[in-house]
Design a protein around this motif. Structure first.
Motif, PDB file in Angstrom:
ATOM      1  N   ASN A  31       3.984  -1.997  -5.880  1.00 39.52           N
ATOM      2  CA  ASN A  31       3.570  -3.304  -5.365  1.00 39.52           C
ATOM      3  C   ASN A  31       3.882  -3.342  -3.862  1.00 39.52           C
ATOM      4  O   ASN A  31       4.729  -4.116  -3.421  1.00 39.52           O
ATOM      5  CB  ASN A  31       4.299  -4.433  -6.098  1.00 39.52           C
ATOM      6  CG  ASN A  31       3.917  -4.504  -7.549  1.00 39.52           C
ATOM      7  OD1 ASN A  31       2.752  -4.648  -7.882  1.00 39.52           O
ATOM      8  ND2 ASN A  31       4.889  -4.383  -8.429  1.00 39.52           N
ATOM      9  N   LEU A  33       4.024  -3.740   0.200  1.00 39.13           N
ATOM     10  CA  LEU A  33       3.692  -4.723   1.232  1.00 39.13           C
ATOM     11  C   LEU A  33       2.650  -4.156   2.181  1.00 39.13           C
ATOM     12  O   LEU A  33       1.776  -4.877   2.655  1.00 39.13           O
ATOM     13  CB  LEU A  33       4.953  -5.104   2.012  1.00 39.13           C
ATOM     14  CG  LEU A  33       5.994  -5.890   1.229  1.00 39.13           C
ATOM     15  CD1 LEU A  33       7.281  -6.027   2.021  1.00 39.13           C
ATOM     16  CD2 LEU A  33       5.442  -7.270   0.866  1.00 39.13           C
ATOM     17  N   HIS A  37       4.798   2.007   1.879  1.00 38.53           N
ATOM     18  CA  HIS A  37       6.018   1.358   1.375  1.00 38.53           C
ATOM     19  C   HIS A  37       6.622   2.246   0.282  1.00 38.53           C
ATOM     20  O   HIS A  37       6.013   2.501  -0.743  1.00 38.53           O
ATOM     21  CB  HIS A  37       5.646  -0.017   0.817  1.00 38.53           C
ATOM     22  CG  HIS A  37       6.786  -0.840   0.317  1.00 38.53           C
ATOM     23  ND1 HIS A  37       6.626  -2.173   0.040  1.00 38.53           N
ATOM     24  CD2 HIS A  37       8.083  -0.556   0.036  1.00 38.53           C
ATOM     25  CE1 HIS A  37       7.769  -2.677  -0.398  1.00 38.53           C
ATOM     26  NE2 HIS A  37       8.672  -1.701  -0.414  1.00 38.53           N
ATOM     27  N   LYS A 111       1.083  -8.690  -2.002  1.00 34.32           N
ATOM     28  CA  LYS A 111       1.210  -7.244  -2.200  1.00 34.32           C
ATOM     29  C   LYS A 111      -0.182  -6.619  -2.176  1.00 34.32           C
ATOM     30  O   LYS A 111      -1.163  -7.236  -2.579  1.00 34.32           O
ATOM     31  CB  LYS A 111       1.891  -6.931  -3.541  1.00 34.32           C
ATOM     32  CG  LYS A 111       3.227  -7.651  -3.769  1.00 34.32           C
ATOM     33  CD  LYS A 111       4.235  -7.413  -2.675  1.00 34.32           C
ATOM     34  CE  LYS A 111       5.576  -8.022  -2.952  1.00 34.32           C
ATOM     35  NZ  LYS A 111       5.767  -9.380  -2.520  1.00 34.32           N
TER      36      LYS A 111
END
Length: 130
Positions: A31, A33, A37, A111
């Motif tokens: 998930n 950003l 990530h 997200k």
């Protein structure tokens, strides 16, 4: 009962692995950003990062530094931000997030929804930059 991260490390749950050594494991946040990530976790199952021994905490940050340098090569950014929150999964972990501005690290941001192909390409790009 093993945490979800321990199960990922053991290969019971699939992930987009970036790198690992004998003590630590890095894989993409599912998930994210932003693209790139990445989570860095100790293979030792410890809930709170500051419960790690001084030696392991220092080694985890050295491992995270290597991953952060790879992220920055693969995803040019101002910096790679580091966050330790640790409330969602009871397994110590560091978030490494390529950022252009401070607000890129707001966990309340929406997200990204990435395809499997995108995740695979991102993990390969970071790994090949290490």
């Amino acid at each position: 009962m093993a945490t979800i991260f321990s199960r990922i490390i053991a290969g019971e749950i699939p992930c987009y692995k970036v790198a690992e050594d004998d003590k630590f494991f890095a894989f993409l946040d599912i998930n994210p950003l932003v693209k790139g990530h990445t989570l860095v976790v100790p293979k030792q199952e410890v809930d709170y990062i500051f419960d790690l021994s001084d030696e392991d905490l220092a080694a985890m940050h050295v491992f995270a530094k290597k991953i952060a340098k790879g992220i920055q090569k693969a995803f040019p950014c101002q910096k790679v931000g580091e966050a330790v929150i640790g409330l969602e999964v009871p397994h110590a972990h560091i978030h490494l997030i390529p950022i252009q501005k401070e607000s890129d690290m707001l966990f309340s941001n929406p997200k990204l929804k990435l395809s499997e192909e995108e995740f695979i390409a991102i993990a390969k790009a970071i790994n090949s930059s290490l």
